[in-house]
Design an enzyme around this catalytic site. Sequence first.
Site, PDB file in Angstrom:
ATOM      1  N   HIS A 364       0.831  -1.205   0.000  1.00 39.17           N
ATOM      2  CA  HIS A 364       0.000   0.000   0.000  1.00 39.17           C
ATOM      3  C   HIS A 364       0.869   1.261   0.000  1.00 39.17           C
ATOM      4  CE1 HIS A 364      -3.602   2.412   1.394  1.00 39.17           C
ATOM      5  NE2 HIS A 364      -2.608   3.200   1.809  1.00 39.17           N
ATOM      6  N   GLU A 365       1.839   1.312   0.922  1.00 42.20           N
ATOM      7  CA  GLU A 365       2.669   2.516   1.030  1.00 42.20           C
ATOM      8  C   GLU A 365       3.558   2.714  -0.196  1.00 42.20           C
ATOM      9  OE1 GLU A 365       1.689   4.470   3.053  1.00 42.20           O
ATOM     10  OE2 GLU A 365       0.660   3.172   4.468  1.00 42.20           O
ATOM     11  N   HIS A 368       1.720   4.275  -3.081  1.00 42.07           N
ATOM     12  CA  HIS A 368       1.586   5.729  -3.038  1.00 42.07           C
ATOM     13  C   HIS A 368       2.757   6.381  -3.786  1.00 42.07           C
ATOM     14  CE1 HIS A 368      -1.959   6.522  -0.718  1.00 42.07           C
ATOM     15  NE2 HIS A 368      -1.561   5.828   0.330  1.00 42.07           N
ATOM     16  N   GLU A 388      -6.001   6.715  -2.854  1.00 40.29           N
ATOM     17  CA  GLU A 388      -6.013   5.781  -1.727  1.00 40.29           C
ATOM     18  C   GLU A 388      -6.456   4.385  -2.179  1.00 40.29           C
ATOM     19  OE1 GLU A 388      -5.082   4.780   2.040  1.00 40.29           O
ATOM     20  OE2 GLU A 388      -4.619   6.681   1.067  1.00 40.29           O
ATOM     21  N   HIS A 452      -9.756   8.180   2.697  1.00 40.04           N
ATOM     22  CA  HIS A 452      -9.756   6.770   3.051  1.00 40.04           C
ATOM     23  C   HIS A 452     -11.156   6.171   2.942  1.00 40.04           C
ATOM     24  CE1 HIS A 452      -6.164   8.479   4.947  1.00 40.04           C
ATOM     25  NE2 HIS A 452      -5.623   7.292   4.722  1.00 40.04           N
TER      26      HIS A 452
END
Length: 676
Positions: A364-365, A368, A388, A452
């Site tokens: 996920h990170e 980004h 997101e 989110h």
Amino acid sequence: MRSTPSRRATATGALIAAAAMLAVGVQAGSASADNAGAAPQILAGGKADPGKLPADLSPAQRTALIKAADADKAETAKALGLGAQEKLVVRDVVQDRDGTTHTRYERTYGGLPVLGGDLIVAESTTGVTTGVSKSSRAELKNVDLAATVTPAAAEKQAVGLAAADGSKAAKSERAPRKVVWMAQSGAPVLAYETVVGGLQEDGTPNELHVVTDAKTGAKLYEWQGVHTGTGNTQYSGQVTLGTAPSYTLTDTGRGNHKTYNLNRGTSGTGTLFSGSDDVWGDGTATNLETAGADAHYGAALTWDYYKNVHGRSGIRGDGVGAYSRVHYGNAYVNAFWQDSCFCMTYGDGAGNTKPLTSIDVAAHEMTHGLTSVTAKLVYSGESGGLNEATSDIFAAAVEFYANNPNDKGDYLVGEKIDIRGNGTPLRYMDKPSKDGSSKDAWYSGIGSIDVHYSSGPANHFFYLLSEGSGVKTVNGVTYDSPTSDGLPVTGIGIDKARLIWFKALTTKWGSSTNYAGARTGTVAVAEELYGAGSPEALAVQHAWAAVNVGTRPGGGEPPTGKVFENTADVSIPDSPGAAVTSTVNVTGVTGNAPANLSVGVNIVHTYIGDLVVDLVAPDGSVYNLHNRSGGSADNINQTYTVNASGEVANGAWKLRVQDKAGADTGYINSFKLTFP
């Protein structure tokens, strides 16, 4: 199509919602020129057209393409008809296997950066431009570059906004810079961009971007730049890690990715994990190496996924690894990506017992970071929700790719880290509303909530596209995915779904793409990969309609009771013209209208960011459906749900539309009310 010379030869995001932040719902969408040539044929067996898949470019090959594009940028600007004060800046280049090149540009005007002015040019192997996608279709001209507001005033406003949101030690990271702002509908304006540092209310680093009108001092926009989101690991069992011969957590085979120990600190790089042997951690949170092993492993899996599935060597495509920092703060319950350090950072969770270092959090990170160097979706409004969701989507894709028996692929986000302390995931892709805050489907105004939660419709779309609706069990997890229109969706599998989302992200979407633009981009990609009218392309349309973005292919609608429709065309005059209406007369319905009145709107109009659309009840009550959102996207073809339970059902209901900005026109094609 225009011909151009042939070129053949840092924002942040967190995993969970952190400090409260103002989110603005007005977004400029993405518009694409039609591709040249006939529609592709449907490929036998549902196979993707191999020529349309991303090429596996080496860092050197990508660098060569960027240099070639940079050398030709003046000619490209001329071919695109840009003004004398406009210049192009190359940001990224990706290439399909058939040689089609997609070059992503930023723009400057009078030497100033243009926020929201990014565009993508698709070019064939012969140098012919086959498509242009712009974040904003507004004309970039006649911008007065003389400011009346001082930089100090803009800085004071930005710092004050951050402090009001609960930020600690808020201060400007750098002097406000002059920019041209055109990320929303309307004419571009001179503005200041201020970045405020310090810490957010929950301890997450702050990189709040505030855009201030340089003429009036009004706040135009704000978004958060921090995206909140053999080793004996805590979550993945015993795994093999890429390490340096000198026994440090340095992955020499993956761009020298390094993992550091912040040891509860909140600044700096920390200390590189090192030891006397190549064994890291013992599977428990009390051993500080364990979280390092988990984060290092997650980064390696994510690198391998993007390289082996999508042909991308590292987040930036340049073969350079990001780095990871673990043990941030004390009992910090979050993880985040920062462009400014090109790094992932992980807290240790409540009581420092559940580090946020599972596979899906790492993926996920890192995603980004991918988004920040490709579409660069602004982390606010609908584009922020898509940003997101993109991280959640590829977190799931990496989990399925990893095939780790201790952490099998699923459509749950953060199921291992147990942030809530009750054994439940952080988010559910099959039915986002199960977390209590996320939305299952798009609605007018979704851009005004935390990113989110506005990510829900995109996550839901991806699940439906992959697996379909209804009850099913995947890798031991049972899902039950509903649709907003009550009609079923048949999935095409995650392998195809992930190819479609990645190609749309890297070749179709811009910084201001909204949900309508995301639908347009994914449909176009599915048709490129699998053919117009293919089951895959139709499935994309079905899945979007199932989350209330667009309609079903072939005009499919939900099961209905009484339907009242007006199909007469009503022209919408250009601004400053008066509002126009289309009327349906409802008869034979007992009592009041329902709490879930279905309002079908079909408007043909370029640049829907110009439009205000209202439902007017028989007694004159007004229900806003669309308020100048969608930017440069064309046409509104949506079904809205309105709580009209306070209105008598029978009578004349009107769809009222007004164009609030010049240059684009259209008409109401049809207006329909459905009473269950």
